[in-house]
Design a protein around this motif. Structure first.
Motif, PDB file in Angstrom:
ATOM      1  N   GLU A   1       0.802  -1.135   0.107  1.00  8.23           N
ATOM      2  CA  GLU A   1      -0.025  -0.075   0.118  1.00  8.23           C
ATOM      3  C   GLU A   1       0.925   1.380   0.089  1.00  8.23           C
ATOM      4  O   GLU A   1       0.594   2.232  -0.679  1.00  8.23           O
TER       5      GLU A   1
ATOM      6  N   LEU B   1       2.366   2.021  -3.574  1.00 11.30           N
ATOM      7  CA  LEU B   1       1.255   2.440  -4.535  1.00 11.30           C
ATOM      8  C   LEU B   1       0.824   3.765  -4.030  1.00 11.30           C
ATOM      9  O   LEU B   1       0.751   4.655  -5.012  1.00 11.30           O
TER      10      LEU B   1
ATOM     11  N   LEU C   1       3.730  -4.776  -9.080  1.00  9.28           N
ATOM     12  CA  LEU C   1       3.759  -3.333  -8.642  1.00  9.28           C
ATOM     13  C   LEU C   1       3.062  -2.347  -9.691  1.00  9.28           C
ATOM     14  O   LEU C   1       2.915  -1.255  -9.269  1.00  9.28           O
TER      15      LEU C   1
END
Length: 291
Positions: free
Chosen positions: A176, A179, A225
């Protein structure tokens, strides 16, 4: 004495020796010295640890220009309101500055005795030179990811909080946070973004995402990713951004020298490099931290 008597005496002596002692055979070991009669062949390849590499060399800008200065211009738009006909256009303010590269000298050396250098047919010298180059690459990598930069080297580190100050973006998990960091980049930087992180952190993240399944382990990091990913063992905190704004400059070409001390017989192999690393725009990067 007759010939038969001589042969009989020798035969008796030999027999008595066999009866009283056990003859030691010349074996190929150090106890009997037999190994001294076995010729030795030395391979031409030397067993050595792989030379250090800096993966940023494929991402960052690399130049060799003395006293390099790069002009930098930034633009700001303070007022973006709509205007009526006849009104003055909104001003886009431009500010100029200069990125100046310094000259930081770094030396790596190793000594070899003349006995070793001249008494072997291995490619020892080329192995030494490769590892000297690896020492310079290690220094490049170390200063760029120093968590506590040395005085005068603060500007070289992505983690510096005094001069560079790259924005930190957090997330509940490593996935997280990566990102979120990529999403926080401006579009112009995100188009050429790369993730730099430790391989150990990546596999820990994959293990957490896979939840026992093996499907993610066979995928390339880019597929997981969504961005090109480079592994660097010094990247304790993942860095996401456009690494063309990371710039290494060698003020002078690296100098490789070899010298011998005739009194001691030691050969010295030395490399001298004058290097600086600049993060030209901190806004082109984000640090991804798991909270």
């Amino acid at each position: 004495m007759k010939k038969d008597a001589v042969n009989k005496d020798a035969s008796d002596l030999l027999q008595s020796t066999y009866d009283g002692n056990v003859f030691q055979a010349l074996l190929d070991n150090s106890a009997t010295g037999g190994n001294n009669f076995i010729p030795k062949n030395t391979g031409t390849n030397v067993i050595a640890e792989p030379a250090q590499k800096n993966p940023l060399r494929g991402l960052s800008a690399m130049t060799t220009i003395p006293n390099l200065e790069l002009p930098k211009v930034t633009f700001t738009l303070d007022d973006d309101d709509f205007i009526e006909d006849g009104a003055t256009a909104k001003e886009l303010k431009a500010t100029g500055s200069v990125v100046t590269f310094g000259r930081h000298k770094f030396k790596v050396f190793t000594d070899l005795s003349e006995t070793v250098v001249n008494g072997t047919n291995t490619d020892l010298v080329s192995t030494v030179e490769a590892n000297l180059q690896g020492g310079v690459a290690f220094k490049e990598k170390k200063v760029a990811f120093a968590t506590t930069p040395k005085v005068g080297e603060e500007h070289m580190s992505f983690y510096d909080t005094t001069e560079v100050n790259i924005k930190e973006v957090t997330g509940a998990t490593m996935f997280e946070s990566l990102l979120n960091a990529a999403a926080d980049l401006e579009d112009s930087y995100a188009e050429n973004a790369t993730i730099v992180m430790r391989k150990a952190d990546y596999y820990a993240m994959i293990k957490e995402l896979a939840n026992g399944a093996e499907s993610l382990f066979g995928k390339k990091p880019e597929e997981v990713l969504g961005y090109p990913t480079v592994f660097i063992d010094k990247a304790t905190v993942p860095v996401v951004g456009d690494f063309s704004y990371s710039h290494y400059n060698y003020d002078i070409n690296a100098l490789y020298e070899q010298d011998k001390n005739v009194k001691t017989g030691m050969h010295s192999f030395v490399v001298t490099a004058w290097m600086d690393h600049k993060i030209k725009l901190a806004s082109a990067f984000r640090l991804a931290k798991k909270v």
